[in-house]
Design a protein around this motif. Structure first.
Motif, mmCIF file in Angstrom:
data_model
loop_
_atom_site.group_PDB
_atom_site.id
_atom_site.type_symbol
_atom_site.label_atom_id
_atom_site.label_comp_id
_atom_site.label_asym_id
_atom_site.label_seq_id
_atom_site.Cartn_x
_atom_site.Cartn_y
_atom_site.Cartn_z
ATOM 1 N N SER A 25 -7.458 -3.490 -6.220
ATOM 2 C CA SER A 25 -7.701 -4.874 -5.811
ATOM 3 C C SER A 25 -7.572 -5.757 -7.038
ATOM 4 O O SER A 25 -8.243 -5.533 -8.054
ATOM 5 C CB SER A 25 -9.100 -5.026 -5.219
ATOM 6 N N HIS A 26 -6.689 -6.760 -6.937
ATOM 7 C CA HIS A 26 -6.429 -7.647 -8.064
ATOM 8 C C HIS A 26 -5.951 -8.985 -7.521
ATOM 9 O O HIS A 26 -5.089 -9.024 -6.632
ATOM 10 C CB HIS A 26 -5.368 -7.024 -8.981
ATOM 11 N N ASN A 27 -6.487 -10.070 -8.025
ATOM 12 C CA ASN A 27 -6.119 -11.423 -7.586
ATOM 13 C C ASN A 27 -6.174 -11.564 -6.065
ATOM 14 O O ASN A 27 -5.241 -12.027 -5.432
ATOM 15 C CB ASN A 27 -4.729 -11.801 -8.105
ATOM 16 N N SER A 28 -7.259 -11.125 -5.483
ATOM 17 C CA SER A 28 -7.533 -11.249 -4.044
ATOM 18 C C SER A 28 -6.529 -10.510 -3.164
ATOM 19 O O SER A 28 -6.326 -10.874 -2.012
ATOM 20 C CB SER A 28 -7.574 -12.724 -3.632
ATOM 21 N N THR A 29 -5.893 -9.480 -3.691
ATOM 22 C CA THR A 29 -4.937 -8.669 -2.936
ATOM 23 C C THR A 29 -5.236 -7.205 -3.211
ATOM 24 O O THR A 29 -5.691 -6.851 -4.290
ATOM 25 C CB THR A 29 -3.489 -8.978 -3.369
ATOM 26 N N THR A 30 -4.964 -6.354 -2.224
ATOM 27 C CA THR A 30 -5.166 -4.922 -2.400
ATOM 28 C C THR A 30 -3.874 -4.180 -2.104
ATOM 29 O O THR A 30 -3.219 -4.443 -1.100
ATOM 30 C CB THR A 30 -6.282 -4.400 -1.477
ATOM 31 N N CYS A 85 -0.756 -8.336 -7.658
ATOM 32 C CA CYS A 85 -1.232 -6.967 -7.451
ATOM 33 C C CYS A 85 -0.040 -6.003 -7.376
ATOM 34 O O CYS A 85 -0.080 -4.915 -7.955
ATOM 35 C CB CYS A 85 -2.073 -6.896 -6.180
#
Length: 145
Positions: A25-30, A85
């Protein structure tokens, strides 16, 4: 960046087993990185730990090692927030399989070493000027994959 071990119901195998995946999960994305480990079902993965299997300790140790490698790669990156992400996953996979990501300077040095005998002095001079301008614009540590 957050990491966790998951099983995706939508990606269940034909025999009913599931591949363990690392959820990044990174910058509101998975996004997900598949691992080589397979479990019978959700009952074998509780709170990110493999249970109720004969080789659970070995699998947990290997997964923990892989998670540590990912964290190490992430910590070594500059401008982490600039990556999406998906881009982050590509960089992580590349570093895990290929070793290191090479910079423009490294690739240029290798290319000039190979081409210096076949290029004329004028071509080499133009090439060096172009690379110099590019590095001034993009930065010395601009990476390519």
């Amino acid at each position: 960046m957050n990491l966790r071990l998951v099983i995706l119901k939508a990606k269940q195998r034909a025999d009913g087993s599931n591949k363990i995946r690392i959820a990044v999960s990174h910058n509101s994305t998975t996004r997900y990185i598949p691992t080589r480990f397979i479990v019978d079902g959700e009952k074998n993965l509780r709170n990110g730990v493999v249970v109720n299997m004969a080789n659970a300790a070995y699998i947990n140790q290997q997964l923990r090692t892989e998670l540590n490698k990912i964290y190490t790669i992430f910590d070594s990156l500059e401008d982490r927030d600039a990556y999406t992400c998906s881009q982050l996953i590509k960089v992580i996979k590349h570093k895990m399989t290929k070793g290191t990501i090479r910079t423009v300077e490294e690739i240029d040095f290798e290319m000039l070493r190979v081409k210096q005998h076949s290029w004329s002095e004028g071509t080499i001079r133009l090439h060096n000027d172009g690379i110099k301008r590019f590095i001034e614009y993009a930065g010395k540590n601009f990476i390519l994959s």
